[in-house]
Structure formats: C-alpha cells, structure tokens
Design an enzyme around this catalytic site. Structure first.
Site, short mmCIF file in Angstrom:
data_model
loop_
_atom_site.label_atom_id
_atom_site.label_comp_id
_atom_site.label_asym_id
_atom_site.label_seq_id
_atom_site.Cartn_x
_atom_site.Cartn_y
_atom_site.Cartn_z
N HIS A 80 8.17 -33.05 -1.30
CA HIS A 80 6.74 -32.46 -0.68
C HIS A 80 5.97 -33.21 -0.45
O HIS A 80 4.92 -32.43 0.43
CB HIS A 80 7.22 -31.25 -1.74
CG HIS A 80 7.63 -30.33 -2.35
ND1 HIS A 80 9.01 -30.31 -2.59
CD2 HIS A 80 7.24 -28.86 -1.24
CE1 HIS A 80 9.68 -29.29 -2.72
NE2 HIS A 80 8.47 -28.28 -1.54
N ARG A 120 1.37 -22.65 -0.02
CA ARG A 120 1.41 -23.09 -1.06
C ARG A 120 0.71 -22.72 -2.31
O ARG A 120 -0.19 -23.61 -2.85
CB ARG A 120 1.32 -24.30 -1.14
CG ARG A 120 2.67 -24.79 0.13
CD ARG A 120 3.30 -26.22 0.40
NE ARG A 120 4.49 -26.03 1.56
CZ ARG A 120 3.67 -26.67 2.49
NH1 ARG A 120 3.31 -26.63 3.15
NH2 ARG A 120 4.66 -26.62 3.62
N GLU A 145 16.33 -18.19 0.87
CA GLU A 145 16.36 -20.10 0.47
C GLU A 145 17.77 -20.75 0.47
O GLU A 145 18.01 -21.76 0.31
CB GLU A 145 15.18 -21.02 -0.50
CG GLU A 145 13.43 -19.90 0.70
CD GLU A 145 12.67 -20.68 -0.99
OE1 GLU A 145 12.22 -22.02 -0.67
OE2 GLU A 145 11.99 -19.55 -1.47
N ASP A 203 15.05 -25.62 2.06
CA ASP A 203 15.80 -25.53 0.65
C ASP A 203 16.97 -25.01 1.47
O ASP A 203 18.30 -24.86 0.69
CB ASP A 203 15.38 -24.52 0.20
CG ASP A 203 14.22 -25.05 -1.04
OD1 ASP A 203 14.46 -26.31 -1.63
OD2 ASP A 203 13.14 -24.82 -1.77
N CYS A 216 9.25 -20.92 7.58
CA CYS A 216 8.07 -20.87 7.44
C CYS A 216 8.80 -22.80 6.88
O CYS A 216 7.87 -23.20 6.31
CB CYS A 216 7.38 -20.61 6.36
SG CYS A 216 8.36 -20.11 4.62
#
Length: 755
Positions: A363, A470, A604, A628, A675
């Site tokens: 991340h 987020r 995901e 993911d 996304c």
C-alpha cells in the site's frame, strides 16, 4: 546437533565485520564441523563471471584473491554451471579436473562442491576436500548443500554492504542495488533513513560534531535505565522470590559493566552518534553470546539486547524533542516504510522512496504512485542503516537504487528526468479533451484518492469521478478511531471537492498489510485472515458509525457511492446491506435530508469472480480490485519480495477472470469498473476497454497517460487486440502484444525508458 551447528555458523557469519571476515569464518567452521582437511569458498565476480578463490582452510593462502576459474574450467566451474552438488572420490580422474599449480590440492582426492545460490543467481561455490579417496556420505552432502543455502543470503548481504563501506580517506564507492519497481519515475536526491523506535538492528550510522555532548546523552540514558530497573525491582518486592529478584541485580551489573560502556563511549568519541555506537556494540556482544555453547551465556544475550533497547529508547526520546529536518530532494529510506511515515515529510521536499521490504503492490507503493513519488520496493540487499545523507538515484522504472552515482550515471538519469517532464507537459494539453477513441467510443476515467492533496491534482488532470476513496487512510493517520463527526467532516470535504462528480467510498479496509496501531490484528496469514468486510461485520459499531458519517456527509450533494471490500459470499453482502439500510432509516427518522446512495461490492477474491452474477443481482454496481484479485488468483503475497516476480497482472488467469466479471455484471444490467493498479497501465487500459469495463479508476498520475493511449486507438482494433491477448499462454506474451500495439499507435513514449 546438525541444526544447532548450522545456526551457530550462520550467527557467527552474521556477526562478521565484513565480507572477507564472513568467508574466513565459513571455511574454518565448516571444516571443523565436517572434519575435513580443506574447505574453500569461490565467489563469482559479477562483471567477469569468473569464480575467484576467496577464502580457504588447508590450501595455499598466498593465492587467495589471485586465481580464478571460468564457468567452463575445473570442477568448481562445473558445479557453478550445473547449479548442483558434485561428490567425487577421485577428483583428479574426472574429465573436468583442472590442475592449478601452487594451490596445493594435488594431495586431496575426495571432492564435494555445492553451489551458493541467491535469488536464482549463482554467487559462488563452497568446496570441502580430503586426502583419502572416498565419496562423502549422504549426510555430509546434505549438510554442505544446506550450509550453502543458509549462507547464500548472508554472503549476498555482506557483499553489497562491503560495496559501499569505504576506508577512511578513500574515495567514496558507487554501488547499484536491485529492488522492485514501486512507482514510476526517477528521483535524484539525498538519503534520509527512518527507523522504528528502539530497534537496535535498524539504527543508521551517523556522524556528529560534538562527541562529548553525545557521551553525556549516552550516560544520561544509562542512568535513566538504571533508575527504571531499580524502580521495577522495588515494585515487585514481596511478589517475587529473592532468586527471581536477583535478575534485576544482574541487569544492574550489566549496566555498570565498564567494558561495553567504554566501547560505546570510544565509538562516540570517534564521531559516531550515541544511538549508532550503542547499536553496534550491543549487537556485537549479543552475537558473541548467542554463538556460545553454554546455555547460561546464550540466555545473557537476551538480557543485553533488552537493556540495549531500553537505553536506545531514552536516546531516541531525547532526539525526538527536536523536530526532524528534511533536506530538499529527500529520498526516504527504511526497512519498511508506512503511510504514516510519508505523512511526516513535507511534500515539496520528498522526491523518492526506497523500502527494503514490500513489493510494487504494497500500500505504501500504491500511495507513492498516487502522489507521483518515484519508488523502489523490496531492495532487500540494501544496507540502509549505512546510507544516511548519501547521494542516491531512485529508478522507479527498473527498480534500481544507485548509491553515490558516477557523473555518467548521474547525467543519464538527469536526461531521463527532463524527458519525463517534457512528456508530462505535453500530456497536459489533453486535460480538457474527452477520453474517447478515434472511432468515438467513450471511456470514463475516474481516480483513486485517499488524501485531500489528491483532489486538486485529480480535477486538474480531468478526473470524471472517484472510483475508490480509501477511507482507511484517515484511520491510519490517527492514534484512535476517528469519531462519527470527524469522519463526516473528512468525507464531506471529499464529496464537496468533486461534486457533482460521483465519489465511491470504500468502507474500512484494514487487515492484511494495513494495520491500525491502536487496533492490532496479529495473524500468521493475515491476507487470508481477518480483513476488510470481515472486520467491520464483526464490529458493526465501526461499520454503522462509518456509514452514518458517509450518509450525513452526502446531504444536499447526492454524489456518494458506497463500496464493500473483500466480499467472498452473498451472505456478507446481505448483512452489510441490512446494516446500511438501518443506518439510512435512522438518519431519515432524525430529520436528515438524504438519499440512499448506490452500493456496490469489490470483486477481489476468486470466490467473488465465480459468484459475480449473484452479487450483481444484490447491488448497484461491481468494481474489480485487480491488485488483490491477482494476488489471490496466483497465490502470490504481493509484499513478499521472494515471489514478487511471480506477480503478473497480465497472467492469462487474471485476464480471464476480469472478462468473466464484466460479462456477469452486464448480464444483470449492472455497471462494472476496475480500481486496481492495472487500470492505470496505459497498455492494459486498451484490453480493459475492449472487455467492456464501464469505468477505469486509477491514481491521478496515470490519468493523462491512459487518456493519450485511448485517444490514439480504435475500439475495433482494441477488441482485436483483446482476442490476441486472450489466446496468449504467458504474461510475457501479453506484454509483447501490448507493446507492439503501442508502437503501432505511435504512443511508445508512454512506455518506461531504458535505464
């Protein structure tokens, strides 16, 4: 017995001061453990690929560093070339045997060699020899192979560490360290090392101007720890026996030990700061104790390490009184960089990031791409504690870090920086133009955000909405859960900034590699554990507060969309929808003038791909989280540098799954977006458009590049391109197909430059 010997040798090698010392320890300890007369290490020269005679016990020491073998020469060359062990009882009769005059091995007939391999590359060969003619038995061969595997990483690290350690007065060395491309671009600047609190092994080396003041700081920290130990002993009087309380006397004796204290003070007076001197001395003593046979002395290593951390804690607290200063062109370096660390550096001064751990889909790398900061992740061999203040170049295209670059290297990357700036200026002309193909197909481009700083850049680059906000970032940047009102204010800012454009807010997605310091989740396998919707459904109070804050924030704007992360079954969707509607009904009863926003789910995990149609029936939209999804489909931990090269977003299984989701969503009449990072890849965007995705959401730095590619293409050509890509059997084949298409379209400049 074997395991303890292995551990003992590895610990001794880890404690060595440099590469040559490490190799000398290896040959002597391996020979002792195996009872052989000769043990030798040959290391491969990275440039010439020759195997150099580097360390030895039993042969002529005068030839160390002076003789070498090619990959086609001798038994050692054969071991390196075949990358497997060679066990001979009469070495000189083997056709590959090569007599080296003066080395003295003509008296030794038995030969056992094992390759030293690190990250699929041969570093060298470890050899043992004996005079008697016999084959080494299976246990001996297995031990040497195991030893080689254990030592490969240690040798690799010692080699690269030595590559930047210059002798006093010698010219500074240059070095290149390989990692993983985390965020594109080139950064030229000065290293600033960040370290976790009170972690001895992470303290960087740093020179100081006032040694005596630093000595006083060290002595003061020692006194503070002595006081702590005495206070703790007093508090536990009556609760522990006299024998147990005697442990505190041991601690005090260690603190009063003039030997190691003097070592620290001597290092400080030579110019090292107190934290660095303490770290180096304590770790040396810890390593010495850990290699001892006596269990009592091995246990003392834990005591010394504990006390060292306590002293370090006081030194760090003392240092932290002064606010950190960051130079212009700061390149932040650390063992494992985090989002909170990025937030501490003024954005105008931060030009690059280097993290020893992590991958391109960690991340922090995603944030770096969103902020346009060139980044290298997974630079596992970088001795980051020794590079503070050094001149660095971060090549975020190839994943390389250049330490103290030469003038030629500096000029090469300066030119790349200029070309990047020119390209970006050229792309700015596309900002107000529609994102549509040459034959009129419209492709909406949305943006991924998490910080208010993203807003202006996103709108300036023509974002048509937010595909992923987020919400965990405000949680990560605090020391407690933000209140409902605090969340409402944060979400309102985002919704207002983009209104009337839609903003898709993902509910709290923690777990995996995103841990809140005040809500720790400790699991053996966090990516298959408690994360995303699983956490918030188990804690409906967190989910309800967040949804209420989002709904309140949307009053009068009506541009909110809510997205549920990590969905793996329809029951989770049903439960989340029930809670969301409950929050909505309660707010309407309280007089809030709001509408129930569209609610969607993120696809995901492979289970969600298989149930995409059932999920689409329940919600208003689907959105693929390709990062993911790729990780779970390929069973590749995206933060694990050892398998990072297996993470292929163009893998045929990934492309097939993406197509499946689009077809499922459209069969239910629901829109579907993507996304993940794949959406911001200019080449991949052509495939995603052809698949039928209704929206692509990416970091703002990718918006104009993707728009440039789409405006240069035709939808019919993209569909033909997709057919070819879906027939490919490997990700490399897909990449080649996309590269050729971009060259044909005249947008090859959007490909990364050659470093």
């Amino acid at each position: 017995m074997i395991l303890s010997e292995l551990r003992s040798i590895v610990q001794a090698v880890n404690a060595a001061k440099d590469l040559q010392a490490a190799l000398n320890i290896i040959v002597h300890r391996v020979a002792e453990v195996m009872g052989t007369e000769v043990c030798t290490v040959y290391l491969q020269d990275p440039e010439t690929k020759r195997l150099i005679f580097m360390a030895n016990r039993g042969l002529n020491p005068d030839l160390i560093g002076k003789i070498s073998l090619g990959a086609n020469e001798g038994l050692v060359g054969l071991v390196a070339r075949r990358e497997e062990p060679l066990n001979l009882d009469n070495a000189e009769s083997h056709p590959n045997f090569l007599f080296l005059p003066g080395i003295g091995e003509e008296h030794y007939h038995s030969f056992l060699g094992a390759p030293i391999i690190h990250q699929r590359g041969v570093l060298g060969v470890l050899v043992v020899q004996q005079k008697d003619s016999r084959r080494f038995n299976e246990d001996e061969e297995a031990f040497l192979v195991t030893m080689s595997a254990q030592l490969a990483g240690v040798i690799a690290h010692a080699r690269v560490t030595g590559s930047i350690t210059a002798d006093a007065g010698a010219p500074a060395k240059t070095a290149v360290f390989k990692g993983i491309a985390g965020a594109p671009g080139v950064a030229i600047g000065q290293a600033v090392v960040v370290v976790p609190a009170a972690e001895l092994s992470s303290v960087p080396r740093r020179q100081i101007d006032d040694p005596e003041a630093e000595v006083e700081r060290f002595k003061s920290a020692l006194c503070s720890v002595r006081d702590d130990v005495r206070d703790l002993s007093s508090k536990l009087q009556g609760q522990l026996s006299s024998e147990e309380l005697a442990l505190f006397d041991v601690y005090l004796r260690i603190l009063d030990d003039g030997h190691w204290v003097s070592e620290v003070i001597n290092k400080i007076r030579l110019g090292e700061w107190a934290q660095g001197a303490l770290s180096q001395v304590v770790l040396a003593h810890v390593n010495a104790f850990e290699t001892m046979e006596d269990e009592y002395f091995r246990d003392r290593a834990t005591d010394i390490k504990d006390l060292g951390r306590r002293v370090l804690g006081y030194l760090q607290a003392d240092t932290e009184v002064e606010s950190a200063e960051y130079p212009d062109n700061t390149i932040l370096c650390g063992d494992e960089l985090t989002a909170s660390v990025l937030g501490e550096v003024p954005r105008e001064k931060l030009v690059g990031l280097v993290s020893v751990k992590g991958s391109s889909n960690s991340h922090v790398a995603i944030l770096a791409r969103a902020m346009g900061i060139p980044t290298v992740m997974g630079a596992s061999d970088l001795p980051y504690t020794q590079i503070d203040d050094a001149n660095l170049i971060v090549d975020g295209y190839s994943g390389s870090v250049y330490y103290n670059p030469s003038p030629d290297v500096f000029e090469h990357f300066r030119v790349i920086c200029e070309e990047d700036q020119q390209l970006n200026r050229g792309l700015e002309s596309l900002r107000d133009l529609p994102c549509e193909t040459l034959d009129g197909h419209r492709m909406p481009l949305w943006v991924n955000t998490g910080l208010m700083a993203d807003v202006a850049r996103s709108l300036d680059r023509g974002a048509e909405g937010v595909g992923l906000y987020r919400t965990e970032i405000p949680f990560l940047l605090r020391e407690r859960f933000p209140s409902e009102e605090e969340q409402r204010q944060i979400y309102r800012e985002q919704l207002l900034a983009f209104a009337p454009l839609p903003v898709t807010m993902r509910t709290l997605d923690i777990g995996g590699d995103k841990a809140l310091p005040y809500f720790p989740i400790e699991e053996e396998n966090p990516f298959l554990g408690w994360r995303g919707i699983r956490v918030t459904l188990d804690h409906p109070e967190i989910f309800l507060v967040q949804v209420r804050a989002m709904l309140k924030a949307s009053e009068g704007l009506n541009n909110l969309r809510i997205m549920l992360p990590m969905i793996s079954n329809v029951e989770e969707v049903d439960e989340a929808l029930r809670l969301a509607r409950r929050a909505y009904d309660e707010l309407v009863e309280d007089g809030w003038d709001i509408s129930l926003p569209p609610i969607g789910v993120m696809v995901e995990v492979p289970a969600a791909v298989s149930q995409a149609r059932q999920l689409a029936r329940r919600v208003d939209f689907l959105s693929v989280g390709s990062n993911d999804l790729t990780q779970y489909l390929l069973a590749v931990d995206r933060n694990n540098t050892r398998v990072a090269d297996l993470y292929h977003a163009y893998h045929p299984a990934v492309l097939s799954s993406l197509y499946t989701v689009v077809e499922a969503a459209h069969a239910e009449g629901k829109p579907v977006g993507i996304c993940g990072e794949l959406a911001g890849d200019p080449g991949a965007a052509l495939l995603l458009m052809a698949m039928g995705f209704d929206m692509l959401s990416m970091n703002d730095n990718s918006l104009l590049r993707v728009k440039a590619v789409i405006r240069s293409a035709k939808i019919a050509d993209s569909q033909a391109l997709l057919e070819k890509a879906m027939e490919a059997e490997t990700s490399d084949q897909v990449r080649t197909i996309l590269k050729a298409a971009m060259v044909d379209a005249g947008v090859e400049r959007l490909l990364q430059p050659v470093s």
